[in-house]
Write a protein that holds these residues in place. Structure first.
Motif, PDB file in Angstrom:
ATOM      1  N   SER A   1      71.704  48.228-106.291  1.00  0.00           N
ATOM      2  CA  SER A   1      70.724  48.851-107.116  1.00  0.00           C
ATOM      3  C   SER A   1      70.132  50.056-106.647  1.00  0.00           C
ATOM      4  O   SER A   1      69.526  50.732-107.298  1.00  0.00           O
ATOM      5  N   HIS A   2      70.011  50.202-105.236  1.00  0.00           N
ATOM      6  CA  HIS A   2      69.211  51.364-104.511  1.00  0.00           C
ATOM      7  C   HIS A   2      70.148  52.532-104.478  1.00  0.00           C
ATOM      8  O   HIS A   2      69.406  53.551-104.180  1.00  0.00           O
ATOM      9  N   ALA A   3      71.101  52.729-105.315  1.00  0.00           N
ATOM     10  CA  ALA A   3      72.041  53.790-105.272  1.00  0.00           C
ATOM     11  C   ALA A   3      71.235  55.089-105.655  1.00  0.00           C
ATOM     12  O   ALA A   3      71.114  56.207-104.794  1.00  0.00           O
ATOM     13  N   ASP A   4      70.540  55.103-106.670  1.00  0.00           N
ATOM     14  CA  ASP A   4      70.103  56.368-107.125  1.00  0.00           C
ATOM     15  C   ASP A   4      68.667  56.697-106.408  1.00  0.00           C
ATOM     16  O   ASP A   4      68.632  57.765-105.943  1.00  0.00           O
ATOM     17  N   GLY A   5      67.818  55.803-105.950  1.00  0.00           N
ATOM     18  CA  GLY A   5      66.771  55.903-104.812  1.00  0.00           C
ATOM     19  C   GLY A   5      67.158  56.475-103.587  1.00  0.00           C
ATOM     20  O   GLY A   5      66.931  57.555-103.133  1.00  0.00           O
ATOM     21  N   GLY A   6      68.413  55.973-103.212  1.00  0.00           N
ATOM     22  CA  GLY A   6      69.096  56.302-101.909  1.00  0.00           C
ATOM     23  C   GLY A   6      69.365  57.846-101.773  1.00  0.00           C
ATOM     24  O   GLY A   6      69.290  58.464-100.892  1.00  0.00           O
ATOM     25  N   TYR A   7      69.918  58.242-103.067  1.00  0.00           N
ATOM     26  CA  TYR A   7      70.925  59.493-103.240  1.00  0.00           C
ATOM     27  C   TYR A   7      69.480  60.349-103.264  1.00  0.00           C
ATOM     28  O   TYR A   7      69.371  61.587-102.469  1.00  0.00           O
TER      29      TYR A   7
ATOM     30  N   GLY B   1      82.482  59.013-101.846  1.00  0.00           N
ATOM     31  CA  GLY B   1      81.658  59.112-102.858  1.00  0.00           C
ATOM     32  C   GLY B   1      80.352  59.066-102.618  1.00  0.00           C
ATOM     33  O   GLY B   1      79.734  59.100-101.032  1.00  0.00           O
ATOM     34  N   GLY B   2      79.302  59.012-103.346  1.00  0.00           N
ATOM     35  CA  GLY B   2      77.753  58.939-103.067  1.00  0.00           C
ATOM     36  C   GLY B   2      77.381  57.647-102.256  1.00  0.00           C
ATOM     37  O   GLY B   2      76.345  57.976-101.166  1.00  0.00           O
ATOM     38  N   GLY B   3      78.239  56.676-102.104  1.00  0.00           N
ATOM     39  CA  GLY B   3      77.678  55.576-101.203  1.00  0.00           C
ATOM     40  C   GLY B   3      77.085  54.293-101.940  1.00  0.00           C
ATOM     41  O   GLY B   3      76.842  54.368-103.146  1.00  0.00           O
ATOM     42  N   PHE B   4      76.461  53.173-101.071  1.00  0.00           N
ATOM     43  CA  PHE B   4      75.992  52.029-101.518  1.00  0.00           C
ATOM     44  C   PHE B   4      77.074  51.288-102.590  1.00  0.00           C
ATOM     45  O   PHE B   4      76.349  50.493-103.477  1.00  0.00           O
ATOM     46  N   GLY B   5      78.045  51.672-102.667  1.00  0.00           N
ATOM     47  CA  GLY B   5      79.084  51.087-103.345  1.00  0.00           C
ATOM     48  C   GLY B   5      80.408  51.856-103.583  1.00  0.00           C
ATOM     49  O   GLY B   5      80.276  52.879-102.956  1.00  0.00           O
TER      50      GLY B   5
ATOM     51  N   VAL C   1      93.155  53.719-102.351  1.00  0.00           N
ATOM     52  CA  VAL C   1      91.746  53.651-102.651  1.00  0.00           C
ATOM     53  C   VAL C   1      91.279  52.334-102.846  1.00  0.00           C
ATOM     54  O   VAL C   1      92.174  51.516-103.634  1.00  0.00           O
ATOM     55  N   ILE C   2      90.259  51.997-102.202  1.00  0.00           N
ATOM     56  CA  ILE C   2      89.808  50.434-102.316  1.00  0.00           C
ATOM     57  C   ILE C   2      88.356  50.433-102.921  1.00  0.00           C
ATOM     58  O   ILE C   2      87.485  50.746-102.621  1.00  0.00           O
ATOM     59  N   ASP C   3      88.550  50.040-104.244  1.00  0.00           N
ATOM     60  CA  ASP C   3      87.317  49.979-105.042  1.00  0.00           C
ATOM     61  C   ASP C   3      86.661  48.583-104.973  1.00  0.00           C
ATOM     62  O   ASP C   3      87.290  47.535-105.186  1.00  0.00           O
ATOM     63  N   THR C   4      85.457  48.700-104.149  1.00  0.00           N
ATOM     64  CA  THR C   4      84.816  47.542-103.969  1.00  0.00           C
ATOM     65  C   THR C   4      84.355  46.786-105.055  1.00  0.00           C
ATOM     66  O   THR C   4      83.697  45.689-104.987  1.00  0.00           O
ATOM     67  N   LYS C   5      84.072  47.538-106.304  1.00  0.00           N
ATOM     68  CA  LYS C   5      83.655  46.996-107.339  1.00  0.00           C
ATOM     69  C   LYS C   5      82.016  46.867-107.346  1.00  0.00           C
ATOM     70  O   LYS C   5      81.464  45.927-108.311  1.00  0.00           O
TER      71      LYS C   5
ATOM     72  N   GLU D   1      80.257  45.749 -98.017  1.00  0.00           N
ATOM     73  CA  GLU D   1      81.588  45.802 -98.715  1.00  0.00           C
ATOM     74  C   GLU D   1      82.264  46.985 -98.122  1.00  0.00           C
ATOM     75  O   GLU D   1      83.554  46.774 -98.089  1.00  0.00           O
ATOM     76  N   LEU D   2      81.848  48.055 -98.210  1.00  0.00           N
ATOM     77  CA  LEU D   2      82.372  49.305 -97.708  1.00  0.00           C
ATOM     78  C   LEU D   2      82.879  49.090 -96.386  1.00  0.00           C
ATOM     79  O   LEU D   2      83.776  49.504 -95.957  1.00  0.00           O
ATOM     80  N   ASP D   3      81.886  48.780 -95.456  1.00  0.00           N
ATOM     81  CA  ASP D   3      82.259  48.653 -93.989  1.00  0.00           C
ATOM     82  C   ASP D   3      83.328  47.641 -93.902  1.00  0.00           C
ATOM     83  O   ASP D   3      84.331  47.733 -93.018  1.00  0.00           O
ATOM     84  N   LEU D   4      83.275  46.493 -94.676  1.00  0.00           N
ATOM     85  CA  LEU D   4      84.441  45.438 -94.548  1.00  0.00           C
ATOM     86  C   LEU D   4      85.792  46.035 -94.898  1.00  0.00           C
ATOM     87  O   LEU D   4      86.963  46.110 -94.233  1.00  0.00           O
TER      88      LEU D   4
END
Ligand code: ADP
Ligand code: MG
Length: 386
Positions: A222-228, A336-340, A214-218, A316-319
């Motif tokens: 901020s758009h995570a909620d709206g994106g979901y 997980g949900g994405g955007f981080g 597991v690579i936690d990007t930390k 960060e996730l792509d990297l």
């Protein structure tokens, strides 16, 4: 007195804090999703597993309606709540999770008395490993037993979902609780989100010479909620235009026709869900017939679909995914949900150090904060420790 080694330490801390021994100690794991992202609310398939990182709670019931809660993490100190008038929105901080479970049990007509509760968890917070559900599942397992409610696992899943959706206010599905409550060592949990049926699928990475990193990007953009919310809305629109109850009912063969009926963006959202469901089914088949060495390309395809069609990845996730793949992983994807949040990388044991080093270096070169990298293995679901 609780003497089981796994429970004794927490029981002693409980006694030091509250002055008497707990009725028992329960634990529930976090989870990682191997494959099947954003398919849950489309009544599709997911393949998470319970991990070897857990939340443990020691609880003693008391007459009345006063609940005292303490976590070994953070600085909120002892929190005292009267559960008589418990309402959504009435709690703040981590205690929202255990209180949500108490509230949801009461909503079911189950009489939950007062209690003392001590929490200790080693599930990393906010890393996409569902530290919140680990708490909820440990608490509901304890209270199900202590109150004599006798709920089946499926009912506990729905009760914790009610707690999350209506008390905590997070619009989550049933995947996390299902993995935490129904997981089994050495297995992934193949869950059909339409009828909640579960099939345990062997996932013995270590026996195949692999580890799941597991690579936690930390990062959490901020758009995570709206994106979901907007992805959910696109899926609902897609289902409506295609005349199905949920995107679960759309097959790969229907995609060509769907492309003529949907706008370009909605079509790509739909294509992600439809192909992701298919990838889950293929992963289950491959794990059952050939083991984990063959699922790498499905993990890769899942990531590409989330990056290009569903557009929920981030730099960060792509990297993390690209670097892991280029330095030895046989398959990698954001989870997980994405955007981080986190990525996972299925990696031969002998390449583990190389992958870790390469990802750490790539993040440093890009000027990103250092990621947290660790392995997880499929562990048992919630249970009583002592
Ligand atoms: P995730 O479930 O993906 O880890 P969430 O935001 O849903 O992320 O849940 C994280 C929250 O759960 C934290 O903000 C905190 O309130 C609570 N939490 C998790 N672990 C603990 C802990 N050991 N002690 C207190 N609170 C915790
Ligand atoms: Mg959570």
């Amino acid at each position: 007195m609780i003497t089981a080694p796994a429970a004794a330490e927490l029981a002693t801390r409980f006694e030091d804090t509250f002055g008497s021994a707990p009725d028992g100690v329960w634990q529930a794991p976090g989870r990682v999703n191997l494959i099947g992202e954003h398919t849950d609310y489309n009544e599709g398939f997911v393949l998470p597993f319970a991990i070897d990182k857990t939340a443990r709670v020691a609880i003693k019931l008391r007459p009345g309606t006063t609940v005292r809660l303490l976590s070994t993490y953070g600085d909120q100190g002892l929190v005292t709540v009267d559960t008589a008038g418990l309402q959504p929105g009435s709690a703040k901080g981590w205690v929202t999770y255990p209180l949500g479970v108490i509230w949801a049990l009461q909503e079911r007509g189950i009489n939950v008395p007062g209690m003392d509760l001590l929490l200790d968890s080693n599930v990393p917070l906010g890393a996409g490993l569902s530290s919140s559900h680990a708490i909820e599942c440990a608490v509901i397992s304890a209270l199900n037993e202590l109150t004599g409610a006798g709920l089946a696992a499926e009912e506990m899943v729905l009760t914790t979902q009610r707690a999350e959706n209506h008390f905590v206010g997070a619009p989550t599905g049933i995947m996390d609780q299902s993995a935490s409550l129904r997981g089994s060592k050495g297995h992934a949990v193949f869950l059909d989100c339409r009828d909640q049926s579960v099939q345990l699928v062997p996932f013995e990475a270590e026996e195949s010479g692999l580890v799941l990193l597991v690579i936690d990007t930390k990062v959490s953009h901020s758009h995570a909620d709206g994106g979901y919310a907007s992805r959910r809305a696109s899926c609902e629109l897609g289902a409506q235009v295609l005349g199905v109850n949920a995107l679960r009912d759309v097959g790969i063969d229907d995609l060509e026709e769907a492309s003529g009926l949907l706008d370009e963006v909605t079509f790509r959202r739909v294509r992600h869900v439809v192909t992701e469901n298919d990838r889950v089914l293929q992963t289950v088949e491959l794990l059952t017939s050939d083991g984990p060495t063959h699922i790498g390309s499905l993990l890769d395809a899942s990531h590409a679909s989330m990056r290009d069609d569903f557009e929920i990845s981030c730099t960060e996730l792509d990297l993390a995914v690209d670097t892991a793949r280029h330095s030895g992983a046989i398959g990698a994807r954001m989870t997980g949900g994405g955007f981080g949040g986190s990525a996972i990388a299925l990696t031969p044991v002998e390449r583990e150090a190389e992958v870790r080093d390469a990802v750490v270096r790539a993040f440093a070169d890009a000027g990103f904060a250092a990621p947290d990298i660790f392995t997880v293995t499929p562990a048992d679901g919630a249970r009583r420790l002592g």
